[in-house]
Design a protein around this motif. Structure first.
Motif, PDB file in Angstrom:
ATOM      1  N   VAL A  31      60.930   6.297  84.780  1.00 19.42           N
ATOM      2  CA  VAL A  31      59.607   5.666  84.259  1.00 19.42           C
ATOM      3  C   VAL A  31      59.023   7.059  82.872  1.00 19.42           C
ATOM      4  O   VAL A  31      59.019   6.843  82.024  1.00 19.42           O
ATOM      5  N   ALA A  32      59.433   7.963  83.128  1.00 22.11           N
ATOM      6  CA  ALA A  32      59.192   8.984  82.031  1.00 22.11           C
ATOM      7  C   ALA A  32      60.402   8.812  80.627  1.00 22.11           C
ATOM      8  O   ALA A  32      60.009   9.144  79.596  1.00 22.11           O
ATOM      9  N   VAL A  33      61.084   8.966  80.826  1.00 25.08           N
ATOM     10  CA  VAL A  33      62.508   8.495  80.137  1.00 25.08           C
ATOM     11  C   VAL A  33      61.912   7.425  78.721  1.00 25.08           C
ATOM     12  O   VAL A  33      62.337   7.346  77.913  1.00 25.08           O
ATOM     13  N   LEU A  34      62.006   6.179  79.784  1.00 23.98           N
ATOM     14  CA  LEU A  34      61.666   4.912  79.383  1.00 23.98           C
ATOM     15  C   LEU A  34      60.218   5.358  78.303  1.00 23.98           C
ATOM     16  O   LEU A  34      60.692   4.603  77.540  1.00 23.98           O
ATOM     17  N   SER A  35      59.169   5.703  78.800  1.00 20.39           N
ATOM     18  CA  SER A  35      57.642   5.907  78.403  1.00 20.39           C
ATOM     19  C   SER A  35      58.220   6.731  77.131  1.00 20.39           C
ATOM     20  O   SER A  35      57.727   6.058  75.583  1.00 20.39           O
ATOM     21  N   LEU A  36      59.143   8.037  76.575  1.00 17.48           N
ATOM     22  CA  LEU A  36      59.326   9.094  76.396  1.00 17.48           C
ATOM     23  C   LEU A  36      60.564   8.173  74.944  1.00 17.48           C
ATOM     24  O   LEU A  36      60.161   8.443  73.781  1.00 17.48           O
ATOM     25  N   ALA A  37      61.207   7.198  75.623  1.00 19.22           N
ATOM     26  CA  ALA A  37      62.098   6.713  74.375  1.00 19.22           C
ATOM     27  C   ALA A  37      61.679   5.319  73.586  1.00 19.22           C
ATOM     28  O   ALA A  37      62.140   5.789  72.115  1.00 19.22           O
ATOM     29  N   LEU A  78      64.429  15.616  80.740  1.00 17.48           N
ATOM     30  CA  LEU A  78      64.559  14.401  80.089  1.00 17.48           C
ATOM     31  C   LEU A  78      63.699  14.197  78.899  1.00 17.48           C
ATOM     32  O   LEU A  78      64.347  12.936  79.091  1.00 17.48           O
ATOM     33  N   ALA A  79      63.350  14.687  78.024  1.00 16.57           N
ATOM     34  CA  ALA A  79      63.067  14.390  76.723  1.00 16.57           C
ATOM     35  C   ALA A  79      64.632  14.211  76.069  1.00 16.57           C
ATOM     36  O   ALA A  79      63.970  13.183  74.929  1.00 16.57           O
ATOM     37  N   LEU A  80      65.320  14.832  76.556  1.00 14.54           N
ATOM     38  CA  LEU A  80      66.812  14.965  75.371  1.00 14.54           C
ATOM     39  C   LEU A  80      67.406  13.538  75.760  1.00 14.54           C
ATOM     40  O   LEU A  80      67.675  13.113  75.246  1.00 14.54           O
ATOM     41  N   ILE A  81      67.033  12.951  77.372  1.00 12.51           N
ATOM     42  CA  ILE A  81      67.651  11.802  77.554  1.00 12.51           C
ATOM     43  C   ILE A  81      67.363  10.784  76.628  1.00 12.51           C
ATOM     44  O   ILE A  81      67.286   9.945  76.239  1.00 12.51           O
ATOM     45  N   ALA A  82      65.611  11.264  76.986  1.00 11.97           N
ATOM     46  CA  ALA A  82      64.752   9.946  76.221  1.00 11.97           C
ATOM     47  C   ALA A  82      65.195   9.740  74.508  1.00 11.97           C
ATOM     48  O   ALA A  82      65.175   8.896  74.398  1.00 11.97           O
ATOM     49  N   GLY A  83      65.469  10.913  73.873  1.00 11.80           N
ATOM     50  CA  GLY A  83      65.495  10.817  72.673  1.00 11.80           C
ATOM     51  C   GLY A  83      67.083  10.637  72.317  1.00 11.80           C
ATOM     52  O   GLY A  83      67.063   9.963  71.611  1.00 11.80           O
ATOM     53  N   GLY A  84      68.012  10.235  73.122  1.00 13.19           N
ATOM     54  CA  GLY A  84      69.514  10.030  72.693  1.00 13.19           C
ATOM     55  C   GLY A  84      68.783   8.208  72.809  1.00 13.19           C
ATOM     56  O   GLY A  84      69.141   7.843  72.191  1.00 13.19           O
ATOM     57  N   LEU A  85      68.059   7.668  74.121  1.00 16.76           N
ATOM     58  CA  LEU A  85      68.356   6.371  74.234  1.00 16.76           C
ATOM     59  C   LEU A  85      66.883   5.973  72.444  1.00 16.76           C
ATOM     60  O   LEU A  85      67.061   5.570  72.618  1.00 16.76           O
ATOM     61  N   GLY A  86      66.412   6.829  72.521  1.00 19.09           N
ATOM     62  CA  GLY A  86      65.451   6.495  70.963  1.00 19.09           C
ATOM     63  C   GLY A  86      66.111   6.531  69.558  1.00 19.09           C
ATOM     64  O   GLY A  86      65.889   5.504  69.483  1.00 19.09           O
ATOM     65  N   LEU A  87      67.298   7.001  69.857  1.00 19.29           N
ATOM     66  CA  LEU A  87      67.945   7.046  68.471  1.00 19.29           C
ATOM     67  C   LEU A  87      69.113   5.194  68.885  1.00 19.29           C
ATOM     68  O   LEU A  87      68.880   4.529  67.604  1.00 19.29           O
ATOM     69  N   LEU A  88      69.426   5.612  69.442  1.00 21.64           N
ATOM     70  CA  LEU A  88      69.925   3.503  69.794  1.00 21.64           C
ATOM     71  C   LEU A  88      68.642   2.925  69.668  1.00 21.64           C
ATOM     72  O   LEU A  88      69.216   2.156  69.169  1.00 21.64           O
ATOM     73  N   LEU A  89      67.973   2.870  69.882  1.00 24.53           N
ATOM     74  CA  LEU A  89      66.440   2.159  69.825  1.00 24.53           C
ATOM     75  C   LEU A  89      66.418   2.026  67.999  1.00 24.53           C
ATOM     76  O   LEU A  89      65.433   0.461  67.681  1.00 24.53           O
TER      77      LEU A  89
END
Length: 813
Positions: free
Chosen positions: A20-26, A342-353
């Motif tokens: 939940v946290a990672v998806l929100s941040l991503a 958690l934020a770094l994992i979200a950052g990687g997903l955010g780049l893909l997005l």
């Protein structure tokens, strides 16, 4: 590293909360990375050339307060020649036209629509570029009009059209009916120095007349060529600016009938977006950055709430660590490492997005709109995403970390209340902040959607619902002079004869299509302004029956007719009501005479009609003076056809009719009025879709957070609810109690958000059409939607509270 390994174990131990946290941040980081990639491509990148810091843009400068485009205008070809010959601080001054659309043919193959630029012969040498194959233009290769039928191709065009064949140099390409010899291939990755225009070719500016840009080389008042220069060694931008200003003032003294005596010159550092347009791009980008920043803050609040919930399950662990000697700083560090991971994992997903979302947003541009941007990942985007991920990890992890570090040894006792109240206050504070930020985003989205509705309802001054247009360039088909005029006349007559066609005519400057043509006029009996020959107005050249074809209402007078083009017939114009009111406020403009100082046609023109006001440059503009001149057209023009019924049904017939006149004609330039209006409505549509999407995203994140807080509160108060039920409280009372708690938090957030929105939406005034940033309906709609969704989000945990078993609660007590 120990803290990092432990953080990984925490992620594996509670994958649901972590997800939940990672998806929100991503979602938040991805939205920010997407907008930054646009800003990077438009505002931060320098041209991919040698020493770009030594390049400056050169403009004519109008110092008048409130001048359009900041008073910065491109140069004319004659001004460029004069300035190039006299400049001492510049090692070279080059010019280019923003975009040239041509019909290109390779041998006997079908024609292709190419976008390129017409440039001065020193274009590549000033940029410090050498072709990877062949050569660039030579000095003196194109000194006079019609000289220089040579072309340099882009690297991508060479690969796509010639299969990277080295024998392409020396081949002949026909562009708009003119044969050009390929002399070189530009360096890989170079597509011009203007963001959004991906050039496929570069040809000498002296070929402008042959490629449909009539008057470019001869008119000193036609400022349509962007200029850049390279500074000589040791010369500063300030020194170059002073010289350019002096040179332009000298040119104004030399040509007082054409140049404005109070205008100077300006030299500024080069960018991928020309300086006059940078403020518009910067304002739009800033607005979007603010919106996605708010979305990221909402996502941070969501992630913080997740960590606060997780902290409830770790209180005894932290108490044990504290009892064994762990310092408060050590506990804070451990929590921050967890949140940052958690934020770094979200950052990687955010780049893909961002990689997916950027091209998707480009698809919102109108059909055929020639804009391309390199939105791929580069060091700037990667660094931005890394920094924002680290900052986000610290931001949303601080409060949970501090709360966890405040545990005491007494929390080793099972069921101790301890810091529960403070955690409850922290969760409520996050929810109020989330809702407040969500209100700001939702109000902005509502304003943009309402603005789009207003933009669609604006009367542009022509009947967009029943017209279809086709761009025709007789010169590209080999017709010149009288042959070109006769070809256009045949095209108009053939299309006008089609069943269902009510009228057909031509215009050289269609309204609202990013092109503007000006004229200097002086009404008889009116004195010219100080140090000027006349008054500047916008204009277009049209053919007979134009107003019937365009569906533009005439308030007085008559339409142009074919008889008005007869030799010896008086020169005629139609003015709009704003121009008529400006010079003849008593309503007697019909029959008056207008002169055109500086025009090659010295005859005065008689006003034969007054047309309704329209929109000529943008939908949001105030009424401006405008006139229509009747002339026999032999240059590129837009055929305007008014039909009875749906214009889409006539596309095939018009294309077939034009193709019968010349088989080389294609239907690529045929568009309905609705399609044409997509260009001026693009800013409103883009803002409405983008902010509407971000508004829904913000609403989703805020609702998830509110649901989580209410669900956590219900879980903590389960025994209390059981006792209330045992003592006779009805289930309706519990529903009201739980939903009321959620609505109270939402109401506090709404109040704070409404105040913030009144300040934040002032940034949007330039994007709103006929709408105030304080539009009450937008505020009411956004707040009502948020409160309704907040109530629904509270209902699920409320129903869970009503299913509490009173016996279990009494037994535990």
């Amino acid at each position: 590293m120990r803290e990092f390994r432990y953080a990984l174990r925490l992620v594996r131990r509670s994958p649901g909360l972590s997800l939940v946290a990672v998806l929100s941040l991503a979602l938040g980081i991805g939205a920010n990375a997407t907008i930054f990639s646009f800003a990077n491509a438009l505002l931060f990148r320098k041209p991919p050339v040698s020493q770009p810091e030594r390049l400056v843009e050169v403009y004519t400068h109008d110092p008048s307060p409130g001048a359009a485009l900041g008073g910065m205008y491109p140069l004319s070809y004659p001004d460029w020649k004069d300035m190039s010959a006299r400049a001492q601080t510049l090692s070279g001054l080059a010019i280019y036209n923003p975009a040239a659309e041509v019909n290109a043919r390779l041998g006997g193959a079908a024609g292709m629509a190419w976008t390129g630029q017409l440039v001065s012969p020193n274009y590549f040498s000033v940029l410090g570029l050498q072709p990877v194959l062949g050569r660039a233009f030579l000095p003196g290769e194109a000194d006079a009009a019609g000289q220089g039928s040579v072309v340099v191709l882009s690297y991508a065009t060479w690969q796509q059209q010639f299969g990277a064949d080295r024998g392409a140099v020396g081949r002949t390409i026909t562009m708009d009916g003119v044969p050009f010899t390929v002399i070189g291939i530009a360096p890989r990755g170079f597509a011009g120095v203007m963001a959004g225009v991906e050039c496929q070719f570069w040809a000498p500016i002296t070929m402008a007349e042959r490629l449909g840009l009539a008057g470019t080389l001869t008119s000193r008042g036609s400022r349509s060529l962007f200029a850049f220069a390279r500074l000589k060694p040791g010369v500063t931008v300030a020194a170059a600016n002073s010289e350019v200003d002096a040179l332009q003032r000298g040119i104004a003294l030399q040509y007082p009938k054409i140049e404005r005596s109070d205008w100077g010159g300006l030299a500024v550092p080069i960018g991928m977006v020309p300086t006059p347009f940078r403020s518009f791009v910067g304002t739009g980008t800033l607005l979007l950055a603010v919106v996605v920043g708010l979305v990221l803050l909402i996502a941070c609040a969501n992630a913080a709430l997740v960590l606060l919930v997780a902290a409830l399950g770790r209180r005894r662990e932290w108490a044990l660590r504290s009892a064994l000697g762990a310092s408060r700083g050590r506990l804070v560090r451990q929590a921050l490492v967890h949140s940052t991971l958690l934020a770094l994992i979200a950052g990687g997903l955010g780049l893909l997005l961002a990689q997916w979302l950027g091209p998707l947003l480009l698809e919102l541009r109108p059909p055929g709109f020639p804009i391309e941007l390199p939105l791929g990942l580069d060091s700037h985007v990667l660094l931005f995403t890394l920094v924002i991920a680290l900052a986000t990890g610290i931001l949303f992890g601080l409060v949970p970390a501090w709360q966890g570090a405040r545990v005491r040894v007494l929390h080793l006792r099972e069921g101790s209340a301890g810091a529960g109240a403070s955690r409850s206050y922290a969760r409520s504070g996050f929810i109020i902040a989330q809702v407040a930020l969500c209100v700001v985003v939702l109000v902005g989205a509502a304003l943009c959607l309402r603005s789009l509705e207003h933009a669609n309802a604006i009367d542009p001054g022509f009947d967009a619902a029943h017209i279809i247009s086709a761009g025709l360039d007789p010169q590209s088909l080999g017709y010149t002079g009288d042959a070109a005029r006769q070809f256009l006349d045949r095209a108009r007559a053939a299309v006008a004869a089609l069943p269902g066609v009510e009228a057909a005519s031509f215009t050289t400057t269609p309204p609202l299509q990013l092109s503007v043509n000006g004229a200097t006029v002086l009404p008889d009996g009116v004195a010219p302004p100080a140090q000027r020959l006349g008054y500047d107005v916008d204009q277009t050249t049209v053919g007979p029956d134009y107003f019937a074809a365009a569906g533009t209402r005439l308030l007085a007078g008559r339409d142009f007719t074919a008889a008005d083009l007869a030799p010896g017939h008086p020169r005629e114009v139609v003015v709009n009501e704003t121009l008529a009111q400006k010079f003849w406020p008593r309503g007697d403009a019909l029959g008056r005479m207008l002169r055109f100082p500086g025009d090659t046609d010295t005859r005065p023109a008689i006003i034969v009609a007054i047309a309704q006001n329209g929109k000529y440059r943008s939908l949001g503009e105030a009424p401006r003076p405008y006139l229509y001149q009747l002339k026999a057209i032999d240059s590129p023009a837009s055929l305007v056809v008014r039909v009875a019924g749906d214009p889409r049904a006539f596309r095939g017939a018009i294309e077939h009719t034009l193709g019968a006149l010349d088989p080389n004609l294609t239907g690529d330039a045929i568009s309905t009025g609705a399609e044409t209006m997509q260009v001026p409505r693009f800013p409103a549509r883009f803002a409405g879709i983008l902010l509407g999407g971000f508004g829904l995203l913000a609403l989703l994140l805020a609702v998830v957070g509110l649901y989580g807080v209410i669900a956590a509160a219900v879980a903590q108060r389960t025994r209390e609810y059981g006792i209330r039920l045992a003592l006779g409280a009805g289930r309706g009372v519990l529903l009201k109690l739980v939903v009321g708690q959620g609505l109270r938090l939402a109401l506090w957030g709404v109040l704070a958000g409404a105040v913030a929105a009144t300040l934040a939406t002032q940034l949007m005034s330039a994007l709103l059409y006929g709408l105030s940033p304080l539009d009450p309906l937008s505020y009411v709609a956004a707040i009502a939607l948020l409160l309704a969704v907040a109530a629904l989000a509270s209902l699920v945990p409320a129903f869970r509270a009503t299913r509490t078993d009173p016996l279990i609660s009494l037994h535990s007590e």
